[in-house]
Write an enzyme that holds these catalytic residues in place. Sequence first.
Site, PDB file in Angstrom:
ATOM      1  N   GLY A 161       0.890  -1.192  -0.021  1.00 60.11           N
ATOM      2  CA  GLY A 161       0.135   0.012   0.133  1.00 60.11           C
ATOM      3  C   GLY A 161       0.930   1.241  -0.102  1.00 60.11           C
ATOM      4  N   HIS A 162       0.746   2.120  -0.871  1.00 56.75           N
ATOM      5  CA  HIS A 162       1.445   3.220  -1.104  1.00 56.75           C
ATOM      6  C   HIS A 162       0.707   4.264  -0.127  1.00 56.75           C
ATOM      7  CE1 HIS A 162      -1.454   2.650  -4.091  1.00 56.75           C
ATOM      8  NE2 HIS A 162      -2.070   4.130  -4.141  1.00 56.75           N
ATOM      9  N   LEU A 163       1.503   5.377  -0.010  1.00 52.33           N
ATOM     10  CA  LEU A 163       1.022   6.555   0.620  1.00 52.33           C
ATOM     11  C   LEU A 163       0.719   7.552  -0.470  1.00 52.33           C
ATOM     12  CD1 LEU A 163       2.760   5.490   3.224  1.00 52.33           C
ATOM     13  CD2 LEU A 163       2.713   7.627   4.251  1.00 52.33           C
ATOM     14  N   GLN A 203      -9.010   3.821  -0.416  1.00 54.81           N
ATOM     15  CA  GLN A 203      -8.048   4.655  -0.733  1.00 54.81           C
ATOM     16  C   GLN A 203      -8.079   5.171  -2.323  1.00 54.81           C
ATOM     17  OE1 GLN A 203      -4.420   4.411   1.086  1.00 54.81           O
ATOM     18  NE2 GLN A 203      -3.229   5.911  -0.420  1.00 54.81           N
ATOM     19  N   GLU A 207      -8.431   8.742  -4.239  1.00 56.88           N
ATOM     20  CA  GLU A 207      -7.309   9.153  -5.332  1.00 56.88           C
ATOM     21  C   GLU A 207      -7.776   9.334  -6.489  1.00 56.88           C
ATOM     22  OE1 GLU A 207      -3.614   6.437  -3.342  1.00 56.88           O
ATOM     23  OE2 GLU A 207      -4.674   5.548  -4.654  1.00 56.88           O
TER      24      GLU A 207
END
Length: 274
Positions: A161-163, A203, A207
């Site tokens: 999981g990316h920030l 998320q 995004e």
Amino acid sequence: MAKRKKKQKVTPAQTIITILTAILIVLCGGRATGQFSNINLGYSQNVKTSQNTPNKELASSVLTDNVKKQLGNSIVYNGHGAFIINNNKNDLNAHISSAPYAVNEVDELGRAHIGNAWLNKTSRQYKSREKTGNGRTSWKPKGFHQLTNLPGEYKHAYDRGHLLGYALVGGVRGFNASESNEANIATQTAWANEARSKNSTGQNYYEGLVRKALDQNKQVRYRVTDVYDGNNVIPSGAHLEAKSSDGSLEFNVFVPNVQTNIKINYETGYATKN
């Protein structure tokens, strides 16, 4: 003497209409009002989504006193898996005169913690990871103990999981947008990372709002903070904030790091099937 009226013939079509009308009266509870709200016509609204979207109880399971302290006093479940923080308002400064940037911070335990960015359309990345040299990797963030063959829509437990998402910052010169950037990647459930509908707000949904704004040539200040409870290696969730310079986009939300088909030990990352 009055003449008798001739008996009218009932056609087959009229007979069918009469039978159908009677059936409708029974189904509607004896009221032939023309309203069909009580009849099951075979439509189901977002059944698949609702089965895989965390309910309030599951989403709230990560909201310990420590986590709530980091998020603030106003934490309201949005009905679709996530939480609205501070009435969707944030303190980001969206009036910046500089080139796009993206930076990360790790915390004192070396965990991916904060992603800060100032974005415009040039920061967007439309090419695949393979074309930009940021392809898949075997590197695993802290606590990444995968489970597969799970029931439901999300067949695996975890993503890298990316920030700061690749599609948002992949065009920023000098930023490491790979899946092995330990300052930008943490262990995140597949639902929390991938869910992107209005009825399942992971998320990727938020995004998507930023991607759309950038595609419309807007400038967006964006911040993602992974929130940890104590020394846990798995974040409790991702705190996402965005604000466009023209004021058309603003949100302040918390996406809990949960998934309906698993139970997570946040201290170690090991999960079990529900």
